[in-house]
Structures are given as structure tokens and as C-alpha cells.
Design a protein around this motif. Structure first.
Motif, PDB file in Angstrom:
ATOM      1  N   UNK A 699      -7.371  -7.875   0.824  1.00  9.80           N
ATOM      2  CA  UNK A 699      -7.764  -6.809   0.104  1.00  9.80           C
ATOM      3  C   UNK A 699      -8.367  -7.124  -1.434  1.00  9.80           C
ATOM      4  N   UNK A 700      -8.024  -8.617  -1.547  1.00 10.02           N
ATOM      5  CA  UNK A 700      -8.749  -9.020  -2.876  1.00 10.02           C
ATOM      6  C   UNK A 700     -10.133  -9.873  -2.558  1.00 10.02           C
ATOM      7  N   UNK A 714      -6.018  -3.384  -3.312  1.00  5.13           N
ATOM      8  CA  UNK A 714      -4.793  -2.975  -3.675  1.00  5.13           C
ATOM      9  C   UNK A 714      -4.628  -2.624  -5.126  1.00  5.13           C
ATOM     10  N   UNK A 715      -5.625  -2.531  -5.766  1.00  2.00           N
ATOM     11  CA  UNK A 715      -5.461  -1.822  -7.267  1.00  2.00           C
ATOM     12  C   UNK A 715      -6.330  -0.714  -7.483  1.00  2.00           C
ATOM     13  N   UNK A 790      -5.372   0.423  -1.314  1.00  2.00           N
ATOM     14  CA  UNK A 790      -4.966   0.285   0.204  1.00  2.00           C
ATOM     15  C   UNK A 790      -3.863  -0.473   0.507  1.00  2.00           C
ATOM     16  N   UNK A 791      -3.077  -0.200   1.605  1.00  2.00           N
ATOM     17  CA  UNK A 791      -1.714  -1.006   1.968  1.00  2.00           C
ATOM     18  C   UNK A 791      -2.081  -2.168   3.014  1.00  2.00           C
TER      19      UNK A 791
END
Length: 927
Positions: A699-700, A714-715, A790-791
Motif C-alpha cells: 500500500x505504500x 492506506x491514507x 484501502x484495507x
């Protein structure tokens, strides 16, 4: 205009572009979505009568194929599955029916209603023109149409509409669906379905298309109007609430006030039929709760309460009262509303934050005044004829305003608030006018003869110089007010209520009304009963509005003592006996590769997958499970390593010891997809696991263009335009990789597009094997930005040579094994699965108490509940569900309760409760 005749009853069912008509009279199709298979048969009458009391004139039900053919060729139309009896009961109660046989029903129901065994058929493809699939659909239609055909209006029953498939337009357009949908349509017609056909969200020639929505009525109306200008516009699913899934917040965001507003939005737009989905939700007993798209683990809870007007326990709610008020308004104003057309209201000046929409039926006008303001405000509307009307509107509210509505020949009504009755009651034509507590309203009657005000009540009113117009300024008290008038010798009366009194007023039949401070309920035989409070006797109800105590069997109890709390003794759950599950003793069958539930011929329940792992040292390793579609508990050498909740493809860290290690995976079937292009996904584990893998959170570290900003998924991000993000990852010594989570299309790996047929970005989850696109060293992923946060978005990598070898499998479908031992529970084993059993006596209840029972599983972890061998469903104590329905109809004199708990937690705090509305006794309303 299209016409269908019911020869056996003489009823004529017709429609045009405005509405449906029964025997030439326009009707608003006010339908309650109620599924017979989500409650015991003994509860059907209660729920249906309550729907009718709320003003519903129709029932909408799916038919669940997997309920009626749970195993291939083994049909079930008995007991709780006796859908024919359900339709007969609807007919007995005078309720029309919209029959929705599918074969696909969605409904947050396992596999969208398809039976589990259908997925084992070679070459089957669901919901398309596939020979294998349609072969079994036709066999199902042979049986289900037998039930529906003889109960159509044309055959003397009350089925007025039959639906073809369900929401197919969410998958593709009408042209692409034509062959499949036409086959289903023709299959219904050839089997004797002769009432009008309907569809929802997607159409087929020869069927009326409806719309499914909660908001955006104008948009949906425009769509169906463009496609079918000559048919009635109906909301085939008006989402009164929403479903819930494990670990999510309670779905209570659709408040009663917003529910009312959305209903008014639908009729102001021009819809003349609403099916309230759901009106009563019920329960996903056994393994029938489904799974839907939007994340990897959106599994339905056992309750299907849906925050519906009737609760899971059949209790009336504030939404129920909202639906009842709306229904009574629509019925009272139907002569204006149903034949109306929209008109331009731009000539009506309103302040900022206020909207006005309008409909006309010849000279009759219905305005809808809405407010986006933060406070209640009285808005003054100056109409085209120069008349100015005050309208009091609350924030977020829509208020209906009637102008010149013809209530009787020669008598017109103007009202700046809602009406709820416009019919003969006790020989007098009666109008009920209601508004919010403490508000004022203007009610004006204009006649072609003199209006005589015969009452002495201190109401504020004015009369015109010729006596033919009378204008009232009413204050809406808690106490009902009655105003009697005569017009040319004809009696007319106004009943003025606030919403509290309106909620205590019931139309129990044409011209039959009951008024009083009570809560309505239905006893098992279907008799209307009511719990009275002490204020009921003080209310002076007009004639024709019988207070509940009149004519009731209340001789043994006065209104005062009926309000006293009834102390009910709840059965105690004691004497629990535990049967721990020793995983090391589970005897399975050999399989080279783990099989899914259906391939193993087990529809629901649990599977235990076992294997041995050899390790050359004590070490930590990461196990990759590329194909896992359900939650799984993983055990190494009898000790739990963890619970896998995020599925599709998953990983878990394991601690191995030197030498041989036992690996066991306990998997619960959490429900098959109920909606998706990928229906029929394998359940459980259906590939081997791989050791020494790696899991990377992706996610990063995404780049927005060359040299652009770094984006973390995720942000919360605000990115302009159609942004394509890219990210690198490195592979060292792995030859296989799976991308799992919120991918988006088009997806590219190292410049090559990865095909994802049928995938839509709002699904927010896929498990994509990208092994064919990767290479050693640095790799690049590119995909469009859709949303954040997003999770989940992970890269799982492993080497194909590290696959686990032989496996064995065992099923735990049927609850406590016969050979299992038992011991009194003192404390459950630490994270060791166990069954817990106890017995309890059927509660003894007073004859005038209508109890509803539930089970609170405080302290338990995750598992399944059985009552007398009946599977009550899954439980998982991560919310939002806390209590589980225990139908009284399924109780015996002595009852066995069984829990299977995955962590073996002690049931010391588990208890039975009566629901909060059973601390009252009830009087019967006769007539």
C-alpha cells in the motif's frame, strides 16, 4: 394499455404508463419484501399481517433454489420450505404477490440462491447462456413454476407479477444478456406464467423493468422512462436498510426520517410502486448467509435484520411507523397522485435551501416542499393563482402539500401537511390530518355548497362570505381532535392528530379503524392484539375509531394493570458439558492437493486439512496459501499459530521445530458469493500451501508520475484526473507471485496488461496470479488510482519447489461427533476447539404474552449454534451481531443447545434473553 384477466375471480389487472390498475382503479403498488425462507413457517402470519397493517397491499418474495433442492434431485417443499403455503396465506390475507423465482436471487444469500452441487457440474458457467447451467435451471423452473402458476391472479390466486432473473444489468447490457434473459423469459411463459413479467436493473423484451435504489430517484426514473415510456415506473427494491457483515459497524445509517424523505422523493419523481427491501429481513439460519464483493472478507452475519421496518423478531420499529404513515398518505391521496404528471414549479418562489417539486392531475395539485436547512422553517409559497400558503418544514424533510384535491363530489381539500384517511368511517366521510408534534397546519375545504361547522371545539377557523370555504388553523395536540361539518346535508369530519397519535391509529380494513395508545402484535393464530398503556382509557376517540379495550377480551385485566411489566422467567443455561476437539486424532481421507468444500461433497460447516512438515532446524517460516476463500485457523503441533481472516490468497508465520511438524488448518465455510461475475468460487482451501514465502504490504511507496508525489494507499489522498500509479518490488529466489487485495484495472506488470475479465474497480478485491509476468530482481506494477484508504494490497511470493506434499481432509459438518466424550466445563482449553452442550426447559409463558427469545453469546469466539439439531447459524463475536434468534416454534419441552467454538471458550456467560418488547401483556381486538 396491457390487460390480464383473472377468469376465476373476475378481477382485471391492467396498467399504463402511469400505474397499475385493479378492476379499473389505479393502485399504488406498496410491496413488502418478505422471504418465507428466513423464518419458521409459524411466524409467517404474524409478519404478513403486520405488513398489511402498515398499509402494504403486496408482498415481494424470492424463491431460493438451494432451499428447495439442497441436494441434486432431492426436492423440498414442506414445512418452512412450503412456499406454496406462503403464497396461499398471502391470498388469504388479501395481499398481492410479486414472485421472484430467480434462478439467481442475490439477497445476500449463499451462492445467490444456487444449490452448492451445481458448481460441481463440468463446464457450468453461471448466469449466462450455458448449456449445462440452463439444463438445471429448466429442471428448477419445472418445479417452481408449478407452485407459482396455480396461484396467479389469472388462476384465482394473488400473484400479479413474476420477475425474470435479478439485477442482471449490474453485469452487462441488455443486448449482451439477450439470449440468456430471453431463455428465462420464454421458460416462464411456456410453463404457464401469464401475468405480467418484470425485471430489475436490466431488461428483456416483454417485461416491465423496475429500478433498485435508495437515493437518486430522479436518475433512476429517467433511466426506466427512456427505456420503457409506456409502462408503470416501480422501485423493485427500495433499500429501507442494509445488510451487515462480520466486523463492520451496525448498518443503522438509514434513519426513519431519511427513510420518509427517500419515499417522498420516489413519488414526487413519478414512481407509482415501491417494494420495501426489506420490510422484514429475518435470519440467515444454517450456512445460508452469503458473501459479497468490496473486500476479501465481507461475510454476512447470521441476522438479516436489515434495519428493516419489522425487526428480525417481527417487532414494529420507528421505521415501521414511518412506512405506515407514508402508506396511509399514499392511499388517501391516490386519486390525485396516481393519475398525475410532473409540472414545472420554477414559478413558485422559495428561499435558498428550500426546494419545491410538483405533480398535477387536471386541476388538482400536489407539491413536495423540501428543506436542506439546519433549522425548522415556515416557508411561504405563492402559487401561480396568487394564493400564498405557509408550509412548516423540518431540516432534511419533505412535506406534501395538497391543493384543490377532490375528496368528494364538489368538495376540494387544500392542506399544507399530510393526510392519512380519505374514506367512509362509521358512515361518515372522514379525513385524518396529521403533522409533527407541536406543529400547526392549514386545512381548507372549498365546496359548491355552504359548509356548516357544527362543532363547538375552540379551533381557529375562518369562513368565506358565501360560506362555501372554511379554513382551519390547527394545532396538533397529543389528544385527537374531531371537527364535524356538513356540506349540502352530507356529513364530513376532520380528525386532527400529531405523529404520536397517528402511530397509535390503525386501519384494519376498509372503513375500519382502531385508535389508542398501544403497540400492535399478532398472536400465533393471526388475531390482532395490542398492549395497552394506562393513558389509553383517557383518549376520547371519535366514533368508528374503536379504542383497543372496546370489544376485547380484557375483562380479566384493566387498561392500567395491562401496562404493568410482566415478569418472564428466562430459561437458565447450566450444566454445560464440553467435548474438546483433539486435532491430532482427527481421521481424514488422503488427498494429494486440498479440495474445496463442494469437491469434497460437503455443502457447509467445517473442514480440517492436515499435513506433515519436515524441518531441518528450529525456524520461523512464512506459509503462503495461494487459494483460500474462507477464514482459517492454523495449528502447528497442536498449538494455534493464528486466525487468517483476509482471504483469497493469504499468508501466516509459523514456528517449526526440527524434525516432523503437524500442520492443521481448520476452515469454516463462511458463505459463497451472493453477487459477482465470479459466482461459484471454491470454498475452503483448494491448493497446497508453500513454505518459505514472503508477504509484502504494497500500500505504500506508489509514484504518481515520473518524479511525482509518493502516494500511500492506506491514507486519504486527493489526486486530480485519471492518475496511473506505479510501484516497484523485488523478487529474490521466488518464481511465483500473487497480487491480492484492492487491485484496479487496467493492471500492468512490467509493461504487460494482466487480463481481469469481469472485474470492476469497485469490487476492491481480487487475487491475481502474476507469476507469468514477473522476473528476478526489480519488477514494476502500474494501475490507476481509484480510492484510498484501502484495507489490503499485498504481494505474496514463493517458490514452486516449496509446496507441501500429502494432505488429508475431514469434515465437521454435523456438530458433536457421536463418539466424543464429555466433561463438565470448568474452564475451556486455551484456543482449542470444543463443543459445548446443555439442556434447558421450554419456558412457560402466560397466554397473553407474545415472547421472542434470543441467545447472547458473551465470552465466546467464533463458531456455530445448534438447537435440537437445527443449525441456527454461524457466530463470531467481533460484532456487529451480539444476539442470535432462537425461534420459539423450534422449541421442545426439553431442548438441547450445542455450541461449536473454535477457541473452546467457556460458555459460562452465555444466556437466553427475551427481547425487550415482551414485558407487556396483550388484549385481543375483535372484528
Amino acid at each position: 394499455m396491457h390487460t390480464t384477466y383473472a377468469a376465476k375471480t373476475g378481477a382485471e389487472f391492467t396498467y399504463d404508463h402511469k400505474s397499475f390498475m385493479m378492476n379499473g382503479k389505479r393502485v399504488f403498488l406498496n410491496s413488502a419484501a418478505i422471504h418465507y425462507f428466513r423464518m419458521p413457517k409459524e411466524e409467517w402470519r404474524e409478519v404478513l399481517v403486520k405488513a398489511k397493517l402498515a398499509g402494504m397491499n403486496c408482498v415481494d418474495t424470492y424463491f431460493a433454489w438451494n432451499v428447495h433442492e439442497p441436494n441434486e434431485g432431492k426436492w423440498n417443499f414442506e414445512g418452512d420450505a412450503d412456499c406454496g403455503a406462503f403464497l396461499d396465506l398471502c391470498a388469504e390475507l388479501g395481499l398481492w404477490v410479486i414472485a421472484r423465482p430467480g434462478p439467481f436471487i442475490c439477497a445476500e444469500w449463499d451462492f445467490g440462491g444456487f444449490p452448492w452441487w451445481l458448481g460441481n457440474k463440468e463446464g457450468v458457467k453461471f448466469r449466462e447462456y450455458n448449456e449445462t447451467y440452463l439444463k438445471y435451471v429448466d429442471l428448477y423452473f419445472d418445479r417452481i413454476t408449478e407452485v407459482i402458476r396455480s396461484r396467479q391472479l389469472s388462476q384465482g390466486g394473488t400473484v400479479i407479477l413474476v420477475q425474470v432473473e435479478n439485477e442482471y444489468g449490474y453485469l452487462t447490457d441488455d443486448a449482451s444478456a439477450s439470449a440468456y434473459m430471453s431463455h428465462l423469459r420464454d421458460g416462464l411463459l411456456s410453463r404457464g406464467i401469464d401475468m405480467p413479467l418484470i425485471t430489475c436493473v436490466g431488461g428483456v423484451e416483454g417485461a416491465i423493468e423496475g429500478a433498485n435504489f435508495w437515493s437518486g430517484a430522479d436518475h433512476h426514473y429517467a433511466n426506466v422512462l427512456k427505456k420503457q415510456p409506456d409502462t408503470p415506473k416501480i422501485v423493485t427494491e427500495f433499500w429501507s436498510g442494509w445488510f451487515e457483515h462480520w466486523g463492520a459497524p451496525a448498518a443503522t445509517q438509514k434513519t426513519p426520517a431519511l427513510y420518509e424523505k427517500r419515499m417522498f422523493e420516489a413519488i414526487q419523481t413519478g414512481f407509482t410502486g415501491i417494494s420495501h427491501y426489506m420490510f422484514f429481513g429475518g435470519t440467515n439460519f444454517a450456512g445460508y448467509g452469503g458473501r459479497t464483493v468490496g473486500s476479501s472478507d465481507i461475510f454476512m452475519v447470521t441476522s438479516y435484520d436489515y434495519d428493516a421496518p419489522l425487526s428480525e423478531y417481527g417487532r414494529t420499529t420507528p421505521k415501521y411507523m414511518t412506512a405506515k404513515r407514508f402508506s396511509l398518505f399514499v392511499e388517501a391521496a391516490s386519486s390525485l397522485l396516481l393519475g398525475s404528471e410532473a409540472f414545472d414549479t420554477e414559478g413558485i418562489a422559495v428561499p435558498k435551501g428550500i426546494t419545491v417539486r410538483g405533480r398535477k392531475n387536471e386541476e388538482q395539485t400536489l407539491l413536495f416542499v423540501g428543506s436542506d436547512k439546519e433549522e425548522r422553517e415556515t416557508v411561504y409559497l405563492t402559487l401561480e393563482n396568487g394564493r400564498t400558503l405557509p408550509v412548516m418544514v423540518n431540516p432534511g424533510e419533505i412535506v406534501p402539500v395538497l391543493i384543490g384535491m377532490n375528496v368528494l363530489d364538489g368538495i376540494l381539500l387544500t392542506s399544507n401537511t399530510a393526510i392519512a384517511c380519505n374514506e367512509m368511517v362509521d358512515g361518515v366521510h372522514t379525513l385524518i390530518v396529521y403533522a409533527k408534534d407541536g406543529q400547526r397546519s392549514l386545512v381548507e375545504l372549498c365546496a359548491d355548497q355552504e359548509i356548516v361547522h357544527a362543532d363547538e371545539q375552540p379551533a381557529l377557523y375562518m369562513t368565506s362570505s358565501d360560506g362555501k370555504t372554511i379554513t382551519f388553523d390547527f394545532y396538533h395536540f397529543n389528544e385527537p381532535q374531531e371537527v364535524r361539518l356538513t356540506v349540502g346535508g352530507q356529513a364530513l369530519r376532520l380528525i386532527v392528530l400529531n405523529t404520536t397519535a397517528m402511530d397509535q391509529t390503525w386501519r384494519i380494513g376498509e372503513g375500519q379503524w382502531v385508535g389508542g395508545c398501544f403497540d400492535v402484535d399478532i398472536e400465533a393464530g393471526g388475531q390482532l392484539v395490542a398492549a395497552v398503556n394506562t393513558s389509553a382509557s383517557a383518549v376520547a376517540w371519535p366514533s368508528g375509531f374503536r379504542p383497543v379495550q372496546d370489544g376485547s377480551e380484557a375483562a380479566a385485566a384493566t387498561a392500567a394493570n395491562m401496562a404493568d411489566a410482566v415478569q418472564l422467567k428466562t430459561p437458565e443455561l447450566t450444566g454445560w458439558v464440553s467435548s474438546p476437539l483433539d486435532l491430532s486424532t482427527v481421521q481424514g481421507v488422503f488427498c494429494a492437493v486440498p479440495q474445496d468444500f463442494s469437491s469434497f461433497s460437503q455443502p457447509y460447516g467445517y473442514l480440517v486439512y492436515s499435513s506433515l512438515i519436515e524441518s531441518d532446524s528450529d525456524r520461523q517460516t512464512t506459509l503462503i496459501l495461494p487459494k483460500l476463500q474462507d477464514t482459517a485457523r492454523v495449528y502447528v503441533n497442536g498449538t494455534e499459530a493464528g486466525l487468517i481472516r483476509e482471504v483469497g490468497s493469504s499468508s501466516i508465520k509459523l514456528s517449526l521445530r526440527e524434525g516432523s511438524n503437524s500442520l492443521q488448518i481448520l476452515v469454516q465455510n463462511m458463505g459463497r458469493l451472493n453477487f459477482s461475475p465470479y459466482l461459484g468460487e471454491p470454498k475452503g482451501l483448494f491448493d497446497t500451501g508453500y513454505l518459505h514465502g514472503a508477504a509484502l504490504d504494497l500500500r505504500g511507496g506508489w509514484q504518481n508520475g515520473e518524479g511525482g508525489e509518493t502516494v500511500h494507499l492506506d491514507r486519504v489522498n486527493a489526486l486530480d484526473g485519471q492518475v496511473t500509479l506505479s510501484r516497484t518490488f523485488k523478487l529474490d529466489g521466488q518464481d511465483r507471485a500473487v497480487l491480492v487485495g484492492a487491485v484496479s484495472v487496467p493492471l500492468r506488470i512490467n509493461g504487460q496488461e494482466v487480463p481481469l475479465e469481469g472485474y470492476q474497480n469497485w469490487f476492491a478485491h481480487s487475487s491475481v496470479d502474476i507469476s507469468a509476468y514477473i522476473h528476478p530482481g526489480d519488477n514494476v506494477i502500474e494501475m490507476p488510482y481509484v480510492k484510498s484508504p484501502v484495507n489490503r494490497l499485498e504481494l505474496l511470493s514463493y517458490h514452486s519447489s516449496n509446496g507441501i506434499g500429502e494432505w488429508s481432509m475431514a469434515g465437521l459438518e454435523d456438530g458433536v461427533p457421536a463418539e466424543a466424550g464429555g466433561a463438565s466445563v470448568v474452564g475451556a482449553g486455551e484456543k482449542s476447539p470444543a463443543w459445548h452442550r446443555c439442556e434447558f426447559a421450554k419456558p412457560t409463558l402466560p397466554t397473553n404474552v407474545y415472547a421472542k427469545l434470543k441467545l447472547r453469546l458473551t465470552g465466546m469466539s467464533k463458531g456455530t449454534v445448534w438447537l435440537n439439531g437445527i443449525n441456527l447459524g454461524r457466530y463470531w463475536q467481533i460484532g456487529p451481531q451480539e444476539d442470535y434468534k432462537v425461534p420459539l416454534a423450534w422449541l421442545k419441552d426439553v431442548n438441547e443447545l450445542v455450541l461449536f467454538d473454535e477457541e473452546g471458550r467457556t460458555p459460562a456467560k452465555v444466556k437466553l434473553l427475551f427481547d425487550e418488547q415482551t414485558s407487556r401483556s396483550w388484549a385481543r381486538i375483535e372484528g
